[in-house]
Structures are given as C-alpha cells and as structure tokens.
Enzyme design. Structure first.
Site, PDB file in Angstrom:
ATOM      1  N   CYS A   2       0.840  -1.221   0.000  1.00 45.84           N
ATOM      2  CA  CYS A   2       0.000   0.000   0.000  1.00 45.84           C
ATOM      3  C   CYS A   2       0.874   1.270   0.000  1.00 45.84           C
ATOM      4  CB  CYS A   2      -0.880   0.054   1.249  1.00 45.84           C
ATOM      5  SG  CYS A   2      -1.707  -1.492   1.645  1.00 45.84           S
TER       6      CYS A   2
HETATM    7  N1  GLN Z   1      -0.988  -6.138   4.939  1.00 43.94           N
HETATM    8  C1  GLN Z   1      -1.851  -4.992   4.879  1.00 43.94           C
HETATM    9  C2  GLN Z   1      -3.163  -5.307   4.201  1.00 43.94           C
HETATM   10  O1  GLN Z   1      -3.310  -6.322   3.579  1.00 43.94           O
HETATM   11  C3  GLN Z   1      -1.165  -3.830   4.202  1.00 43.94           C
HETATM   12  C4  GLN Z   1      -0.975  -4.105   2.748  1.00 43.94           C
HETATM   13  C5  GLN Z   1       0.083  -3.312   2.050  1.00 43.94           C
HETATM   14  O2  GLN Z   1       0.843  -2.516   2.598  1.00 43.94           O
HETATM   15  N2  GLN Z   1       0.153  -3.593   0.813  1.00 43.94           N
HETATM   16  O3  GLN Z   1      -4.060  -4.512   4.291  1.00 43.94           O
END
Ligand code: GLN
Length: 264
Positions: A2
């Site tokens: 993210c």
């Molecule tokens: N692991 C977290 C989620 O699935 C954050 C994902 C990310 O940073 N891509 O929401």
C-alpha cells in the site's frame, strides 16, 4: 504494498492538494506507484481518507464538540470514485491521514480492511506486511482483551497492529511510545516484517519506516507532509532512514529540522 500519506499544518488545505493534484499524488500512486518493494504493482483494493474538521460553523454544540475525524473509505480503486475526487476539491483540513491499498495475499478485500482505521480521535495506517501472520502473532494477540480480538475491524495484520497500538495507549503510553513498542514486539515475533505505521491525532503525526519507503516534507508555513513516495520532484522531500520513528508537528519540534527522527 500500500501507499499512505499524512499531513499536519497550521492552515487548512484541500484534500485534493495532497491526494489528487500533485504530479505524483496518492491517486497516481494508486495506479502508478514507483517504489513498491516486496510485491504488488497497483494499489487497487480500496482507499481511505480521514481528516479533522477544524471548525463546524452553524452546527449544534453537540456536533461542534465532536472530535472524531471524518472517515471516507471504499473497497474500490481511488481512480474509480469520481465523486470522491470531486469532493476532495472542496474539503479543507489542517490534518489528514490517507491510504491506497494493495491487499496482502490471503487477506480480505473489504472496506473495513482499508486504512485509515479510526478510534478515540486517532487515525492509523499500516503499509507493509507481518511475516507469518496470523500464527507468528498468536502470543502478542493473546495479550489483548478478548473483546478487542472479537471486535477487530478486519481479519488483517494491519487491524491487529492497530489493536496492539490502542492497547498500549489505553495503558497510558503516548502515541510514539505505543507505536515504537508495537514495532519492536512485532519484529521480535515476526522478523522480516515490513512495518511502516502512521498515526495521526490532528495535531501530530507519528510514523515509522521499517523496510519500506517513506519521505517527509516541511512546507514554508511549518506544515509537514509524510508520504510513502514524494508527491512531486520538489527537492525539499527528505527520505526517512530505515528503522526510524518520526514525530511531526506543525511549526516544528526542534531546530532543525521541524521533524525529529530517532532510531527505533
Ligand atoms: N498487509 C496490509 C493489508 O493487507 C497492508 C498491505 C500493504 O501494505 N500492501 O491490508
């Protein structure tokens, strides 16, 4: 992975000036991020923005005393929400936290799993992954009251991290201590985790950079923007060193810079 962003400053700015208008805005980072590290090419599994309402003219006392930030989240890509992109041009705030999500494999795609998470006047975002989740976190999760686990907003590593931060806040820690403690405990339980955490309370930003990209910029009026990727080529963007905790407040903490960065 993210992408997320937080801003805090002395004067209101539009959501659009941070989220959609810059040449490498969070909107652009949702479909063309440039420093993803660890997988994923787009952030299309949803987005969210939480912002603090500085002044509610003409409302009842009850509404005026409401301190919870406003929260807007969707489990669709930011670029598909034309109405949000339009509203963002007309909403001003002095403090916000926003994120675009690329769900970690095995974790649900739902609005409730999109950052920011909100509770007790705070906004939280996690950019990264907890290795071996959920098994690696069983012992830490067991330290939480049963109700906190039963009412987790989503079955994700991020929601658990947020519950762990809130438990430390309930125990009297300040935000920076709570965040640093959760990062340290999580790295011990799940080595190799990527833990870029972001907490805003309307007056300050606490952020960590652990195995993931993060930069900040101090504006001429003392406002500070923290973002996974710089929003534009302005040379005032400063990369946050890996393994750091950053506390940013408008106008600065000490001189220089107006952001204190200390090793975790
Ligand atoms: N692991 C977290 C989620 O699935 C954050 C994902 C990310 O940073 N891509 O929401």
């Amino acid at each position: 992975m993210c992408r997320h962003l937080a801003h805090v400053g002395p004067t209101p700015v539009t959501l659009a000036s941070l989220l959609t208008e810059p040449e490498h805005s969070l909107l652009v980072q949702s479909y063309a991020p440039s420093d993803m590290r660890g997988g994923g090419t787009v952030n299309a599994d949803g987005f969210g923005a939480g912002w603090y309402v500085s002044e509610l003219r003409g409302y009842s006392t009850e509404v005026r005393s409401h301190t919870e930030p406003v929260l807007y989240r969707r489990d669709d890509p930011m670029w598909t929400d034309a109405s949000f992109l339009d509203v963002a041009r007309g909403v001003e705030t002095t403090a916000l936290v926003a994120a675009v999500r690329s769900a970690t494999v095995g974790m649900p795609v739902s609005t409730a799993a999109c950052a920011p998470f909100r509770a007790d006047g705070l906004l939280f975002s996690h950019n990264g992954v907890v290795r071996g989740w959920p098994d690696s976190m069983a012992d830490l999760a067991a330290t939480l009251p049963a109700l906190d686990l039963l009412t987790l907003e989503a079955a994700t590593d991020s929601a658990l991290l947020w519950a762990l931060v809130r438990a430390r806040l309930s125990a009297g820690k300040d935000v920076a201590d709570a965040v640093a403690g959760v990062v340290a405990d999580t790295l011990a339980a799940a080595p190799g985790s990527r833990l870029n955490l972001l907490v805003g309370d309307g007056g300050q930003i606490v952020a960590t950079a652990v195995d993931h990209a993060l930069s900040y910029r101090t504006h001429p009026d003392g406002a500070v923007t923290v973002a996974s990727e710089p929003l534009d080529p302005d040379p005032s963007w400063v990369p946050v060193p890996d393994g750091s905790l950053l506390v940013a407040r408008p106008g600065g903490v000490h001189d220089p810079p107006s952001v204190a960065v200390s090793p975790l």
